[in-house]
Design a protein around this motif. Structure first.
Motif, PDB file in Angstrom:
ATOM      1  N   GLY A 159      41.639  34.843  44.764  1.00 59.90           N
ATOM      2  CA  GLY A 159      40.881  34.484  43.563  1.00 59.90           C
ATOM      3  C   GLY A 159      41.218  35.389  42.399  1.00 59.90           C
ATOM      4  N   ARG A 160      41.010  34.872  41.173  1.00 60.77           N
ATOM      5  CA  ARG A 160      41.331  35.650  39.973  1.00 60.77           C
ATOM      6  C   ARG A 160      40.320  36.753  39.715  1.00 60.77           C
ATOM      7  NH1 ARG A 160      41.203  31.521  35.291  1.00 60.77           N
ATOM      8  NH2 ARG A 160      39.251  31.258  36.392  1.00 60.77           N
ATOM      9  N   GLN A 198      41.129  39.473  42.346  1.00 55.71           N
ATOM     10  CA  GLN A 198      41.747  39.881  41.080  1.00 55.71           C
ATOM     11  C   GLN A 198      43.259  39.647  41.058  1.00 55.71           C
ATOM     12  OE1 GLN A 198      38.535  43.366  40.675  1.00 55.71           O
ATOM     13  NE2 GLN A 198      40.174  43.551  39.204  1.00 55.71           N
ATOM     14  N   ARG A 199      43.609  38.428  41.471  1.00 56.19           N
ATOM     15  CA  ARG A 199      45.021  38.023  41.429  1.00 56.19           C
ATOM     16  C   ARG A 199      45.083  36.608  40.873  1.00 56.19           C
ATOM     17  NH1 ARG A 199      44.485  41.730  45.354  1.00 56.19           N
ATOM     18  NH2 ARG A 199      46.300  42.911  46.073  1.00 56.19           N
ATOM     19  N   ALA A 217      38.833  37.326  33.896  1.00 54.10           N
ATOM     20  CA  ALA A 217      39.975  38.019  34.519  1.00 54.10           C
ATOM     21  C   ALA A 217      41.093  38.166  33.490  1.00 54.10           C
ATOM     22  CB  ALA A 217      40.460  37.209  35.719  1.00 54.10           C
ATOM     23  N   ILE A 218      41.478  39.418  33.197  1.00 55.32           N
ATOM     24  CA  ILE A 218      42.530  39.702  32.204  1.00 55.32           C
ATOM     25  C   ILE A 218      43.735  40.298  32.936  1.00 55.32           C
ATOM     26  CG2 ILE A 218      43.039  40.900  30.020  1.00 55.32           C
ATOM     27  CD1 ILE A 218      40.530  39.197  29.751  1.00 55.32           C
ATOM     28  N   PRO A 219      44.952  39.737  32.749  1.00 54.54           N
ATOM     29  CA  PRO A 219      46.132  40.297  33.439  1.00 54.54           C
ATOM     30  C   PRO A 219      46.378  41.753  33.038  1.00 54.54           C
ATOM     31  CG  PRO A 219      46.642  38.183  32.404  1.00 54.54           C
ATOM     32  CD  PRO A 219      45.285  38.579  31.923  1.00 54.54           C
ATOM     33  N   THR A 220      46.744  42.582  34.009  1.00 56.12           N
ATOM     34  CA  THR A 220      46.998  44.003  33.727  1.00 56.12           C
ATOM     35  C   THR A 220      48.462  44.262  33.393  1.00 56.12           C
ATOM     36  OG1 THR A 220      47.537  44.430  36.037  1.00 56.12           O
ATOM     37  CG2 THR A 220      45.238  44.715  35.401  1.00 56.12           C
ATOM     38  N   GLY A 221      49.329  43.268  33.616  1.00 55.28           N
ATOM     39  CA  GLY A 221      50.756  43.489  33.429  1.00 55.28           C
ATOM     40  C   GLY A 221      51.471  43.748  34.749  1.00 55.28           C
ATOM     41  N   GLU A 222      50.717  44.129  35.779  1.00 47.40           N
ATOM     42  CA  GLU A 222      51.338  44.321  37.096  1.00 47.40           C
ATOM     43  C   GLU A 222      51.402  42.976  37.824  1.00 47.40           C
ATOM     44  OE1 GLU A 222      50.095  47.794  39.604  1.00 47.40           O
ATOM     45  OE2 GLU A 222      48.629  48.027  37.967  1.00 47.40           O
ATOM     46  N   VAL A 223      52.432  42.840  38.685  1.00 45.69           N
ATOM     47  CA  VAL A 223      52.531  41.618  39.484  1.00 45.69           C
ATOM     48  C   VAL A 223      52.729  41.970  40.949  1.00 45.69           C
ATOM     49  CG1 VAL A 223      53.464  40.167  37.638  1.00 45.69           C
ATOM     50  CG2 VAL A 223      55.020  41.430  39.131  1.00 45.69           C
ATOM     51  N   GLU A 224      52.523  40.963  41.793  1.00 47.46           N
ATOM     52  CA  GLU A 224      52.671  41.159  43.236  1.00 47.46           C
ATOM     53  C   GLU A 224      53.157  39.829  43.816  1.00 47.46           C
ATOM     54  OE1 GLU A 224      49.330  43.009  45.714  1.00 47.46           O
ATOM     55  OE2 GLU A 224      49.083  40.868  46.100  1.00 47.46           O
ATOM     56  N   GLU A 225      54.002  39.915  44.843  1.00 45.18           N
ATOM     57  CA  GLU A 225      54.449  38.680  45.497  1.00 45.18           C
ATOM     58  C   GLU A 225      53.866  38.599  46.898  1.00 45.18           C
ATOM     59  OE1 GLU A 225      58.684  38.174  45.361  1.00 45.18           O
ATOM     60  OE2 GLU A 225      58.743  38.224  43.172  1.00 45.18           O
ATOM     61  N   THR A 271      44.780  41.352  37.990  1.00 40.29           N
ATOM     62  CA  THR A 271      43.863  41.252  36.846  1.00 40.29           C
ATOM     63  C   THR A 271      42.814  42.363  36.894  1.00 40.29           C
ATOM     64  OG1 THR A 271      42.289  39.806  38.004  1.00 40.29           O
ATOM     65  CG2 THR A 271      44.098  38.720  36.848  1.00 40.29           C
ATOM     66  N   ARG A 272      42.209  42.605  35.739  1.00 40.15           N
ATOM     67  CA  ARG A 272      41.024  43.463  35.704  1.00 40.15           C
ATOM     68  C   ARG A 272      39.905  42.613  35.110  1.00 40.15           C
ATOM     69  NH1 ARG A 272      40.416  44.869  30.388  1.00 40.15           N
ATOM     70  NH2 ARG A 272      42.308  44.567  29.144  1.00 40.15           N
ATOM     71  N   LEU A 273      38.660  42.982  35.424  1.00 37.62           N
ATOM     72  CA  LEU A 273      37.541  42.161  34.960  1.00 37.62           C
ATOM     73  C   LEU A 273      36.944  42.738  33.680  1.00 37.62           C
ATOM     74  CD1 LEU A 273      35.669  41.128  38.223  1.00 37.62           C
ATOM     75  CD2 LEU A 273      37.511  39.988  37.007  1.00 37.62           C
ATOM     76  N   GLU A 274      36.692  41.824  32.737  1.00 35.82           N
ATOM     77  CA  GLU A 274      35.947  42.200  31.534  1.00 35.82           C
ATOM     78  C   GLU A 274      34.609  41.505  31.600  1.00 35.82           C
ATOM     79  OE1 GLU A 274      37.867  41.486  27.806  1.00 35.82           O
ATOM     80  OE2 GLU A 274      39.286  43.130  28.062  1.00 35.82           O
ATOM     81  N   GLY A 275      33.520  42.284  31.420  1.00 39.06           N
ATOM     82  CA  GLY A 275      32.186  41.704  31.554  1.00 39.06           C
ATOM     83  C   GLY A 275      31.770  41.784  33.009  1.00 39.06           C
ATOM     84  N   SER A 276      30.565  41.275  33.298  1.00 44.91           N
ATOM     85  CA  SER A 276      30.098  41.367  34.684  1.00 44.91           C
ATOM     86  C   SER A 276      29.437  40.068  35.098  1.00 44.91           C
ATOM     87  CB  SER A 276      29.104  42.521  34.808  1.00 44.91           C
ATOM     88  OG  SER A 276      28.011  42.266  33.948  1.00 44.91           O
ATOM     89  N   GLY A 277      29.139  39.968  36.401  1.00 46.31           N
ATOM     90  CA  GLY A 277      28.458  38.779  36.912  1.00 46.31           C
ATOM     91  C   GLY A 277      29.313  37.535  36.780  1.00 46.31           C
TER      92      GLY A 277
END
Length: 454
Positions: A190-191, A270-271, A304-312, A293-299
């Motif tokens: 999930g994102r 967070q992906r 979800a905002i991309p951090t620039g890092e990726v993963e396969e 991703t990192r989260l902005e806001g709560s609940g």
């Protein structure tokens, strides 16, 4: 008054039920595209959740009312238009649900090995349009994009011991495919984070307790959550506490059977999927590249905002479970394609008096059967108020099915009645009994029509 309902899933049946119960004279006709009724109760509810399908008994009582009639095998918008229905009825309610899925909109999503959750669920539940799906289950790892109950349903079906599925109404051909499946690991991605998952505790608990299967949750995802969840609503709090407990359990704390479990599933947070990666020959999916991703806001409103890092993540099977989507039915009906709903106020379609909507096409594809029930009662109430308040043209010239029947005949369409459906039902139950199942669904509409001599 003659009322027509388009769609025979929960939204359609609950709307009809409420109108019949609260208006002693109303006549309700239900139109359905397929020969068989009940929509997502038949084609969406997981085969191993038979108790959820008990609402079919209530719907059957409604359909058998002498003031209700069912016309299956009629596609509204093609066999008969909405303006034609509005000519024939005092009120028309559109309850046809969400028959499409949201797309990911990323490169590679059309590669072999990538399926929508909607098509996959339709395949194992016998939805005619998905009967030839033939998903490739020859890989060990499957990736499900989405953190809702449908995603958990699919994971459970992929990992369930066959002896559990054999006793359900899962289709024969999907049972045969699952018997040869090599899938033994399922990731649900999930994102957003653990506090934003959309599944419910009952489904999560079922997954955690699935025999022969181990849950793999990363304790790091849950370390700081105990405080964050203190003031959350009780369902969210209990759900999160169960995830924390499962994540922090030491391998030895679970019965040995779980430690040596040949199959496993896990949640990844967070992906956000960026691309489905093709195999070396470009012929099929071999994995998914995801943006962290990192989260902005709560609940629930957290973004979800991309951090620039990726993963396969390597996987040979990708299932996209990011939601269903309604489609416009007829050019004569207003439709908000951005939100995928018919613009309405309490079920009254904007700018078209006498036209109503209920269920997912009214409020978007969310919620369970009880949500749809309340929503449909709300629309039915609007219809009743308009009937009583003199808002609708009650001219006696509305002939209901009498008028529609001649239109259908002129177009070579033969509707299926509810007693026709009961013959199909009896045939399915008889076939199931022979195999020790509650029913064996017939997946070919031509075969359904053959049974009733159409």
């Amino acid at each position: 008054p003659r009322v027509c309902v388009v769609g025979s899933g929960p939204a359609g049946f609950y709307t009809a039920q409420h109108i019949l119960k609260h208006h002693g004279g109303a006549l309700v006709d239900i139109y359905e595209k397929l020969p068989v009724p009940f929509g997502l109760v038949r084609f969406g509810v997981a085969p191993d959740h038979p108790e959820v399908k008990n609402v079919i008994n209530t719907f059957t009582q409604t359909a058998r009312s002498e003031r209700c009639a069912y016309y299956g095998n009629v596609t509204v918008g093609r066999d008969v238009t909405v303006p034609e229905l509005r000519q024939a009825y005092h009120a028309v309610v559109l309850s046809y649900g969400a028959e499409d899925n949201r797309v990911l909109g990323i490169p590679g999503e059309n590669l072999p090995g990538v399926y929508s959750a909607r098509a996959f669920v339709g395949w194992y539940n016998g939805l005619p349009e998905n009967r030839d799906l033939k998903p490739d289950l020859s890989c060990e790892t499957a990736l499900i994009l989405g953190h809702g109950n449908v995603a958990l349903d699919i994971a459970r079906i992929l990992l369930s011991p066959l002896q559990l599925l054999r006793k359900t109404d899962i289709t024969d051909s999907s049972l045969a495919a699952l018997a040869c499946s090599k899938v033994k690991r399922v990731w649900l991605v999930g994102r957003r984070g653990p506090l934003q998952v959309a599944f419910t505790i009952k489904e999560l608990r079922e997954m955690i307790n699935l025999p022969g299967t181990r849950a793999v949750l990363d304790p790091a995802d849950f370390t700081s959550l105990e405080n964050a969840v203190k003031d959350a609503p009780r369902p969210r709090k209990r759900l999160t506490e169960l995830m924390i407990k499962t994540a922090l359990e030491k391998p030895g704390e679970k019965p040995v059977e779980g430690a040596a479990a040949p199959r496993e599933w896990g949640l990844k947070f967070q992906r956000s999927p960026q691309e489905v990666l093709p195999s070396a020959d470009g012929r099929r999916a071999r994995g998914v590249r995801m943006a962290l991703t990192r989260l902005e806001g709560s609940g629930d409103s957290a973004k979800a905002i991309p951090t620039g890092e990726v993963e396969e993540l390597e996987c040979g099977l990708v299932l996209s479970s990011i939601g269903y989507r309604s489609l416009p039915l007829d050019p004569a009906v207003p439709f908000d394609s951005q939100c995928g709903v018919i613009p309405n106020s309490s079920g009254r379609v904007e700018g078209v008096p006498g036209l109503y909507c209920s269920g997912w096409v009214k409020r978007g594809p969310t919620g369970v059967i009880i949500t749809t029930m309340n929503d449909s009662f709300d629309t039915a109430q609007s219809v009743l108020e308009d009937l009583q308040g003199g808002v609708l043209d009650m001219s006696p010239s509305r002939e209901g099915f009498g008028a529609v029947e001649s239109i259908l005949r002129s177009r070579g369409v033969r509707p299926v009645s509810f007693s026709d459906w009961e013959k199909i039902d009896a045939a399915e139950v008889a076939r199931g009994k022979a195999a020790g199942k509650p029913r064996e669904k017939i997946v070919d509409p031509a075969e359904m029509l053959q049974i009733i001599g159409h």
